[in-house]
Design a protein around this motif. Sequence first.
Motif, short mmCIF file in Angstrom:
data_model
loop_
_atom_site.label_atom_id
_atom_site.label_comp_id
_atom_site.label_asym_id
_atom_site.label_seq_id
_atom_site.Cartn_x
_atom_site.Cartn_y
_atom_site.Cartn_z
N VAL A 1 -2.27 46.05 -32.52
CA VAL A 1 -2.28 45.04 -31.62
C VAL A 1 -1.53 44.00 -32.10
O VAL A 1 -1.71 43.35 -32.91
N TYR A 2 -0.41 43.67 -31.23
CA TYR A 2 0.21 42.58 -31.44
C TYR A 2 0.25 41.41 -30.48
O TYR A 2 0.37 41.57 -29.16
N ILE A 3 -0.40 40.21 -30.83
CA ILE A 3 -0.49 39.20 -29.80
C ILE A 3 0.74 38.19 -30.04
O ILE A 3 0.65 37.72 -31.31
N ASN A 4 1.46 37.61 -29.12
CA ASN A 4 2.66 36.95 -29.38
C ASN A 4 3.54 37.60 -30.72
O ASN A 4 3.98 36.58 -31.21
N GLY A 5 3.28 38.95 -30.95
CA GLY A 5 4.21 39.37 -31.97
C GLY A 5 3.38 39.31 -33.21
O GLY A 5 4.04 39.88 -34.27
N TYR A 6 2.13 38.79 -33.15
CA TYR A 6 1.49 38.76 -34.32
C TYR A 6 0.73 40.04 -34.62
O TYR A 6 -0.07 40.28 -33.71
N SER A 7 0.87 40.58 -35.57
CA SER A 7 -0.28 41.89 -35.96
C SER A 7 -1.51 41.16 -35.80
O SER A 7 -1.80 40.62 -36.95
N ILE B 1 2.19 29.94 -31.16
CA ILE B 1 2.09 29.72 -29.71
C ILE B 1 3.62 29.19 -29.53
O ILE B 1 4.51 29.99 -29.22
N SER B 2 3.76 27.99 -29.47
CA SER B 2 5.07 27.74 -29.07
C SER B 2 6.29 28.08 -29.94
O SER B 2 7.35 27.82 -29.57
N ASP B 3 5.96 28.50 -31.17
CA ASP B 3 7.01 28.86 -32.08
C ASP B 3 7.11 30.46 -32.33
O ASP B 3 7.70 30.99 -32.98
N ALA B 4 6.48 31.09 -31.31
CA ALA B 4 6.51 32.44 -31.04
C ALA B 4 7.91 32.79 -30.26
O ALA B 4 8.47 32.03 -29.55
N ASP B 5 8.35 33.81 -30.92
CA ASP B 5 9.79 34.25 -30.35
C ASP B 5 9.53 34.43 -28.84
O ASP B 5 8.56 35.06 -28.17
N PRO B 6 10.68 34.01 -28.09
CA PRO B 6 10.41 33.89 -26.57
C PRO B 6 10.40 35.36 -26.06
O PRO B 6 9.46 35.16 -25.01
N SER B 7 10.73 36.34 -26.58
CA SER B 7 10.71 37.46 -26.00
C SER B 7 9.33 38.17 -26.10
O SER B 7 9.15 39.31 -25.52
N VAL B 8 8.49 37.55 -27.00
CA VAL B 8 7.11 38.06 -27.05
C VAL B 8 6.09 37.21 -27.01
O VAL B 8 4.69 37.40 -26.97
N ARG B 9 6.54 35.78 -26.54
CA ARG B 9 5.45 34.91 -26.20
C ARG B 9 4.58 35.17 -24.96
O ARG B 9 5.47 35.57 -24.13
N ASN B 10 3.37 34.93 -24.96
CA ASN B 10 2.43 35.15 -24.11
C ASN B 10 2.26 36.72 -23.53
O ASN B 10 2.52 37.28 -22.41
N GLU C 1 3.18 52.98 -26.37
CA GLU C 1 2.88 51.59 -26.53
C GLU C 1 3.12 50.93 -25.10
O GLU C 1 3.69 51.49 -24.27
N VAL C 2 2.46 49.88 -25.10
CA VAL C 2 2.55 49.24 -23.60
C VAL C 2 2.47 47.63 -24.10
O VAL C 2 1.81 47.18 -24.80
N THR C 3 3.10 46.83 -23.46
CA THR C 3 3.14 45.47 -23.65
C THR C 3 2.75 44.64 -22.18
O THR C 3 3.26 45.03 -21.17
N PHE C 4 1.60 43.77 -22.31
CA PHE C 4 0.81 43.31 -21.16
C PHE C 4 1.05 41.77 -21.04
O PHE C 4 0.73 41.08 -22.19
N PRO C 5 1.44 41.31 -20.04
CA PRO C 5 1.74 40.04 -20.05
C PRO C 5 0.43 39.17 -19.96
O PRO C 5 -0.40 39.32 -19.20
#
Length: 456
Positions: free
Chosen positions: A79-85, A108-117, A127-131
């Motif tokens: 599970v990756y939250i904002n790109g963080y495992s 949070i603010s320094d997360a890569d924009p492609s995976v933030r939120n 796999e699935v990415t949920f906004p």
Amino acid sequence: MKYILNKKYWAPIALLSMMVLGMLFTSCDNNDSEGGTITITKVFLEDVNSTVPDREVNFARLGQLLRIEGSGFTGLKKVYINGYSTYFNVVFVSNNSMLVSVSADTPISDADPSVRNTIRFVNDSHEVTFPFQIRAGKPAITSISNTLPNAGEKITIYGTGLTEVSKVIFPGNVEVTSGITSDEDGEMFTVVVPAGISDLGGSIYAETSNGGVYSPKYFNFKKGIILDFDGIGQHSFWGTPPATGMILGTDIESASIGTGNISHGKYVPHRPSRLTSIAAATGRATEVWTGGTGVDNWRAQLTPYIPATTPLDKVAFQFDIYVPDAWKDSGYLKICTINNFNAGTWSGGVYNYIPWLVDGKSVAFQTTGWTTITIPLNKFYQWSKEAATFETVLTYRETATYQNFGIWFENADVKMKDVLGTASEVEFPSKATSVKVYTDNWRIVPLDTPVYNDFN
């Protein structure tokens, strides 16, 4: 006998049941399962301390526990939250539900924009990415550079979590959405003060990427002014001129001074121009007072806005100060709730304001414009060791012989044992000083702060 289960226990029991089912139906060799298609339908915030302990949400904060509903969780590997495992316990995973806690290390603010939120779920074949919005801890406002500014002036609001401020609402529901500059670390933001703010004052509300936040209710609180040298309150003085230590009516100045936040009409110089310097070891060097007995009436003026039952840590004396040149090493302002003290006093209804004394060291204090100073009344020595209310202060003043509120400039030795209230050999011997210190807009203000509810 019939027993009825209280509704407030339903969600925790349901959650516990889900955990037990998870333990029963989640295979111990979960890592050996490839897993199928993953779908996410809902996300719930688990908070046993809330009136809604299992609440559907569209955002979460660092450290919060989430329950995620969907399908295909059997065989989940990552599970990756904002790109963080993010760690999750397979014991609390079933095919249709799982628990995961948002790690405090999640960017949070320094997360890569492609995976933030986003929350990304991964098994061996799908796999699935949920906004989903991820926020830091709740923002807080700790101070405001000037709480009684002129319209059109810029102010700085300090605190934590103040990232990406998009909207500021001033008392009177005056909204600002442009010209806001936010600090990347969330420790401050600036905003230009609009016209039309309510004279009743109140809180500033700010909308940030971490949610909403309120300041204490002291912004533009003009009802609390006890002396502004422009007609509110009475400036009182006595003695036969030239009374060296007494600030007279002729000593009050009115030239426009300050950069950024400029003066409001008249103000008091604590070293009037007729004095070139203040000698060392001078106790009541200069002093300025309100009208006092028969003139000041705090109960009538203030209790309609600050109830007498208000705890003293929720009431403050506030004033604006301007110090154009570096002030250090010597001199301080003694703030007196009544006129009944001697020089050198470190007890009673007084507070010694020494802005150049920082962590036991002398550090130059200087302002570019007028800055607001806030001193909670429970910091005054008389009430610093007891749980008192505003009534205590009102009674203290009303039973005094001389009910003048005042500030005098004291150029005496500063001993750390007095400052700290504990044994210390450190002291700062007084020196002759020609520092310029100006104050204005003396006021009593409320410190209570509205609580922002994420789900209101």
